[in-house]
Write an enzyme that holds these catalytic residues in place. Structure first.
Site, mmCIF file in Angstrom:
data_model
loop_
_atom_site.group_PDB
_atom_site.id
_atom_site.type_symbol
_atom_site.label_atom_id
_atom_site.label_comp_id
_atom_site.label_asym_id
_atom_site.label_seq_id
_atom_site.Cartn_x
_atom_site.Cartn_y
_atom_site.Cartn_z
ATOM 1 C CB CYS A 130 -1.114 3.091 -1.899
ATOM 2 S SG CYS A 130 -0.434 4.749 -1.832
ATOM 3 N N GLY A 131 0.879 3.106 0.771
ATOM 4 C CA GLY A 131 1.072 3.482 2.159
ATOM 5 C C GLY A 131 0.834 4.937 2.471
#
Length: 291
Positions: A130-131
């Site tokens: 996840c960024g």
């Protein structure tokens, strides 16, 4: 475009530390064929994934799930793409020490930068893919500064050479088939740096950190990644100041939007014989075109 101080040219070296955890382990397995009456004993190499607590000063900032290699590079690249630093000289030192159940990555910031950092609020825990975990409001999504200058033109031959060489440089993935890679190629397609990690964002941060530490200028080459190109991959490349990003897998809609916003050339679905251009066609020199 970021302005990084010049250091000697040459292939960027991996961080080597004899006391670091292994990056792969070998485990016993059983291979089961659907049409066979018995399982077959086997063994397989697996990529090591380990929690790494990133600490600025004495204050923990994030727990990242990382492959425990090139952690100094990661500290620089992550700090830049997170907006903690604006230039590599704002990091005074980086140290790695054992922590409870993992490692601690201790980043000593320049006093002024540390004060500014402590005034910010962001909580990130345990991300590998996840960024934007920890963002509480859409307005807080990270956005790179607009790069100045048009950036260099890149030939298709250079991209093809980089893609071919990247496969040979993915030593951990060749062993485990479980990690991503990010590479930096010169304008002739020669790979100067390749970093691997279980997380695609981490691999790119490690590669960016290696470039920062060596003073490589972003207009001297282009980035190549083995993963899909998502929003944050495009933003990280833009934060470095790169004008060309090549991804082996497909991009997302927001990645294309951000690439166009940053006037970045985004090529994806890159294979040995073809690639798809999603933005910035003007930087690519096709066969027969002059510079």
């Amino acid at each position: 475009m970021q302005d990084f101080s010049r250091k000697p040219q040459g292939e960027l070296q991996d961080d080597v530390a004899a006391d670091r955890p292994a990056t792969s382990i070998r485990v016993g397995t059983l291979v089961v064929a659907y049409d066979a009456p018995e399982a077959r004993p086997d063994a397989r190499a697996l990529a090591v994934e380990m929690p790494v607590n990133v600490v600025y000063g004495t204050v923990p900032y994030a727990v990242m799930m990382l492959t425990p290699a090139d952690l100094e590079d990661f500290a620089y690249g992550f700090s830049l793409t997170e907006g903690v630093i604006e230039s590599p000289d704002e990091i005074r030192s980086v140290a790695v020490e054992p922590g409870e159940g993992g490692l601690r990555l201790l980043v000593d910031l320049a006093p002024g930068r540390l004060r500014e950092h402590l005034a910010r609020k962001r909580a990130i825990s345990g991300r590998t893919g996840c960024g934007v975990c920890g963002i509480e409001d859409l307005a807080a999504l990270p956005t790179a500064q607009t790069r100045s200058g048009k950036g260099p033109q890149v030939t298709l031959g250079a991209i093809q050479a980089a893609l071919t060489a990247l496969s040979d440089r993915q030593t951990l993935n060749r062993e485990t088939r479980a990690v991503h890679a990010a590479g930096w190629a010169g304008l002739d397609g020669t790979l100067a740096a390749v970093r691997e990690d279980v997380g695609r964002h981490n691999a790119l941060d490690k590669c960016i950190g290696a470039l920062l530490r060596e003073g490589v200028q972003p207009d001297e080459g282009f980035l190549v990644i083995t993963s899909r190109c998502s929003f944050e991959m495009a933003e990280k490349a833009a934060t470095l100041g790169a004008s060309v990003l090549v991804a082996i897998s497909a991009p997302t809609s927001l990645a294309i939007e951000r690439a166009r916003c940053h006037d970045m050339t985004l090529c994806a679905i890159a294979r040995s014989d073809t690639l798809t251009v999603f933005s910035g066609r003007e930087r690519l020199l096709l066969a027969g075109e002059g510079s």
